[in-house]
Design an enzyme around this catalytic site. Structure first.
Site, PDB file in Angstrom:
ATOM      1  N   ASP A 107       0.860  -1.189   0.000  1.00 25.96           N
ATOM      2  CA  ASP A 107       0.000   0.000   0.000  1.00 25.96           C
ATOM      3  C   ASP A 107       0.892   1.233   0.000  1.00 25.96           C
ATOM      4  O   ASP A 107       1.283   1.729  -1.049  1.00 25.96           O
ATOM      5  CB  ASP A 107      -0.928  -0.066   1.218  1.00 25.96           C
ATOM      6  CG  ASP A 107      -1.934   1.070   1.232  1.00 25.96           C
ATOM      7  OD1 ASP A 107      -1.933   1.893   0.307  1.00 25.96           O
ATOM      8  OD2 ASP A 107      -2.735   1.140   2.182  1.00 25.96           O
ATOM      9  N   PHE A 156     -10.044  -1.072  -0.260  1.00 23.90           N
ATOM     10  CA  PHE A 156      -9.659  -2.090   0.702  1.00 23.90           C
ATOM     11  C   PHE A 156     -10.143  -3.464   0.241  1.00 23.90           C
ATOM     12  O   PHE A 156     -11.335  -3.676   0.034  1.00 23.90           O
ATOM     13  CB  PHE A 156     -10.241  -1.761   2.082  1.00 23.90           C
ATOM     14  CG  PHE A 156      -9.672  -2.603   3.181  1.00 23.90           C
ATOM     15  CD1 PHE A 156      -8.441  -2.293   3.737  1.00 23.90           C
ATOM     16  CD2 PHE A 156     -10.364  -3.718   3.649  1.00 23.90           C
ATOM     17  CE1 PHE A 156      -7.900  -3.070   4.751  1.00 23.90           C
ATOM     18  CE2 PHE A 156      -9.829  -4.508   4.665  1.00 23.90           C
ATOM     19  CZ  PHE A 156      -8.595  -4.177   5.211  1.00 23.90           C
ATOM     20  N   VAL A 157      -9.215  -4.379   0.051  1.00 22.08           N
ATOM     21  CA  VAL A 157      -9.571  -5.699  -0.454  1.00 22.08           C
ATOM     22  C   VAL A 157      -9.270  -6.775   0.593  1.00 22.08           C
ATOM     23  O   VAL A 157      -8.419  -6.594   1.462  1.00 22.08           O
ATOM     24  CB  VAL A 157      -8.809  -6.020  -1.760  1.00 22.08           C
ATOM     25  CG1 VAL A 157      -9.248  -5.090  -2.884  1.00 22.08           C
ATOM     26  CG2 VAL A 157      -7.296  -5.940  -1.565  1.00 22.08           C
TER      27      VAL A 157
HETATM   28  P1  5GP Z   1       2.173  -0.591   3.710  1.00 24.57           P
HETATM   29  O1  5GP Z   1       2.587  -0.997   2.332  1.00 24.57           O
HETATM   30  O2  5GP Z   1       1.246   0.597   3.700  1.00 24.57           O
HETATM   31  O3  5GP Z   1       3.327  -0.399   4.649  1.00 24.57           O
HETATM   32  O4  5GP Z   1       1.336  -1.728   4.410  1.00 24.57           O
HETATM   33  C1  5GP Z   1       1.025  -2.898   3.776  1.00 24.57           C
HETATM   34  C2  5GP Z   1       0.189  -3.760   4.693  1.00 24.57           C
HETATM   35  O5  5GP Z   1      -1.070  -3.120   4.988  1.00 24.57           O
HETATM   36  C3  5GP Z   1      -0.151  -5.053   3.996  1.00 24.57           C
HETATM   37  O6  5GP Z   1       0.814  -6.051   4.227  1.00 24.57           O
HETATM   38  C4  5GP Z   1      -1.506  -5.375   4.570  1.00 24.57           C
HETATM   39  O7  5GP Z   1      -1.353  -6.067   5.789  1.00 24.57           O
HETATM   40  C5  5GP Z   1      -2.136  -4.028   4.861  1.00 24.57           C
HETATM   41  N1  5GP Z   1      -3.002  -3.603   3.756  1.00 24.57           N
HETATM   42  C6  5GP Z   1      -2.786  -2.618   2.866  1.00 24.57           C
HETATM   43  N2  5GP Z   1      -3.797  -2.517   1.974  1.00 24.57           N
HETATM   44  C7  5GP Z   1      -4.692  -3.478   2.327  1.00 24.57           C
HETATM   45  C8  5GP Z   1      -5.963  -3.890   1.785  1.00 24.57           C
HETATM   46  O8  5GP Z   1      -6.503  -3.381   0.797  1.00 24.57           O
HETATM   47  N3  5GP Z   1      -6.576  -4.930   2.401  1.00 24.57           N
HETATM   48  C9  5GP Z   1      -6.045  -5.552   3.496  1.00 24.57           C
HETATM   49  N4  5GP Z   1      -6.747  -6.568   4.024  1.00 24.57           N
HETATM   50  N5  5GP Z   1      -4.844  -5.197   4.042  1.00 24.57           N
HETATM   51  C10 5GP Z   1      -4.180  -4.166   3.455  1.00 24.57           C
END
Ligand code: 5GP
Ligand code: MG
Ligand code: MG
Length: 183
Positions: A107, A156-157
């Site tokens: 994300d 959000f998936v």
């Molecule tokens: P970032 O890349 O922001 O540091 O965080 C990534 C983490 O956020 C992923 O490993 C996941 O756990 C959570 N995450 C981010 N987007 C989503 C989403 O759309 N759905 C879900 N279930 N978790 C997400």
């Protein structure tokens, strides 16, 4: 309908089980080419990457070692802050090894960019990242992601390892949740 979606909470299926498996097959073929003649250690980021690790590793027609890390990233609400704590470290000494970090979704990219520099400081031969899904926000970061299944819109998936409040990880498809789940 996904057998594990017992309550019918998924409203929009983005990727079916078959589409996910086909995509992982393509990613596996590319990994085989890129790492030909090299040993490979894949590192799964718990807990979300469990399904991707299981299916991607079995799509490979070569030897691969597997290890796991668990990290928690602090943030407000659904956004991570980039402050990361290691909950479970690798059991493997990665010095001189080719390491491929596997995650299910990127994300902001803050968690993985932290993890990548942490592993890079342990003198591996290489560290690369593979993810099944990537959101637009991640493309603003300087991070180099070698394997991406799909770029998806900023929604959000859940499913296929991705949870909402620890549920839905066992769905075979990936989709979005009905608004009634959140209320
Ligand atoms: P970032 O890349 O922001 O540091 O965080 C990534 C983490 O956020 C992923 O490993 C996941 O756990 C959570 N995450 C981010 N987007 C989503 C989403 O759309 N759905 C879900 N279930 N978790 C997400
Ligand atoms: Mg993850
Ligand atoms: Mg989660």
């Amino acid at each position: 309908m996904d057998a594990a979606d017992v309550e019918g909470d998924l409203v929009d299926i983005l990727f079916t089980e078959a589409e996910i498996q086909a995509k992982l097959g393509e990613m596996a073929r590319q990994i085989e080419v890129d790492y030909e003649g090299k040993d490979l250690l894949v590192v799964g980021v718990l807990r979300g990457a469990v399904m991707v690790m299981a299916d991607l590793s079995r799509a490979l027609t070569r030897h691969v070692e597997m290890d796991w890390m668990a990290v928690s990233s602090y943030g407000s609400g659904t956004k991570s802050s980039g402050v990361v704590r290691i909950l479970k470290d690798l059991d493997t000494d990665i010095s001189g090894r080719h390491v491929l970090i596997i995650d299910e979704i990127i994300d902001s990219g803050l968690t993985l960019s932290w993890l990548t520099s942490n592993l890079a400081s342990r003198n591996p031969a290489s560290v690369e990242i593979g993810t099944l899904l990537r959101k637009p926000e991640a493309m603003k970061t300087e991070m180099d992601v070698k394997y991406v299944g799909w770029d998806i819109p900023n929604e959000f998936v859940v499913g296929y390892g991705l949870d909402y409040q620890e549920r839905y990880r066992n769905l075979r498809d990936i989709g979005t949740l009905s608004p009634h789940v959140y209320s």
